[in-house]
Design a protein around this motif. Sequence first.
Motif, PDB file in Angstrom:
ATOM      1  N   GLU A 104       0.833  -1.202   0.000  1.00  0.00           N
ATOM      2  CA  GLU A 104       0.000   0.000   0.000  1.00  0.00           C
ATOM      3  C   GLU A 104       0.866   1.249   0.000  1.00  0.00           C
ATOM      4  OE1 GLU A 104      -2.775  -0.124   3.183  1.00  0.00           O
ATOM      5  OE2 GLU A 104      -3.515  -2.123   2.699  1.00  0.00           O
ATOM      6  N   GLN A 105       1.974   1.212   0.736  1.00  0.00           N
ATOM      7  CA  GLN A 105       2.857   2.369   0.790  1.00  0.00           C
ATOM      8  C   GLN A 105       3.549   2.598  -0.558  1.00  0.00           C
ATOM      9  OE1 GLN A 105       3.125   4.682   3.264  1.00  0.00           O
ATOM     10  NE2 GLN A 105       4.257   5.737   1.640  1.00  0.00           N
ATOM     11  N   ASP A 106       3.869   1.509  -1.257  1.00  0.00           N
ATOM     12  CA  ASP A 106       4.454   1.638  -2.589  1.00  0.00           C
ATOM     13  C   ASP A 106       3.513   2.393  -3.516  1.00  0.00           C
ATOM     14  OD1 ASP A 106       6.781   0.263  -1.970  1.00  0.00           O
ATOM     15  OD2 ASP A 106       5.985  -1.677  -2.607  1.00  0.00           O
ATOM     16  N   THR A 159       3.458   5.979  -2.718  1.00  0.00           N
ATOM     17  CA  THR A 159       4.686   6.610  -3.198  1.00  0.00           C
ATOM     18  C   THR A 159       4.611   6.901  -4.687  1.00  0.00           C
ATOM     19  OG1 THR A 159       6.006   5.494  -1.502  1.00  0.00           O
ATOM     20  CG2 THR A 159       7.184   6.335  -3.434  1.00  0.00           C
TER      21      THR A 159
END
Length: 301
Positions: free
Chosen positions: A15-17, A20
Amino acid sequence: MSQALALMPFGELTEQDIVTVRETIAKDCNDSQFRLFMGIAKASGANPILQEIHPSVFQGKLTVQFGIDFHVRKAKETEGYLGYDVQLVHDNDTFKMHQEKAEDGRYYAVIEEHSWGFPRGKVVGGYAIAYKEGYAPFTVVMDVEEVEHFKRSQIGMQKTMWTNYFNDMFKKHMTRRALKAAFGLRFDDVEPGETTPPAYEAPQRKDITAEVEEMAPERKQEQQPKEDDEAAKLKKARLEMKKKFEQLGISQPEEMAAFIEQHAKPKGDKPSLAEITGLLKIMHMHIAEKQELATENDELN
């Protein structure tokens, strides 16, 4: 960014990718464009975190480009991949090559000798070799004059990149060509839903005044074509030319006229279908150069 976008599943990306990607390389995309970009990335298997694919928004339209790392990875996944090599040839180098004939009757290039010392002098050419098991090495050999036009590009950033990072850009350019040809890589840097036009054919001179008048937004609409196949194709070609002018950011009649005069130098009172088709291919080349620049700019950052 909406929660739905942040939580959109994508293979090995976290999810963070995804957050980003949304906040960096895809910051110019709206939500719909971002969804489309991520869908293309997922379908092709290109990882945006690794700069294998990049979105570009120009004049409100999304274009997707594939980076050199993706070309290399896809080639490695092809059966028989044995690697590649790319070298620049400088004016003080000793360089010899010749052609040989394979058993199937086709010719291929063979580098006899390439040796050098320092100073090497200016770059005068280069070559990229793709190796595939069971086949003769596939070699792309280019004279530096074949890419000099990038340094004279009307696209400001493209001219800057090819001027300031010429050696890197030249090597990547040759490597893409070699890998695509040797391993049958079919993906292209085009707008989603568009097809790639055929190879360039030189257009001829014609008077473009009437053509610019028809394409200008405030001008009269095109007259209805004759009920025959040739007229229908001509109308379609004119609409495609108008669309490509929008992709290039050219909207004023005077700018259109200058572009056509510089690149087509047409003749006659009214352009023929063949003449418009030739100009469309030149326009596609300019659009492709702009897209390639966006990819190469990311790779150097």
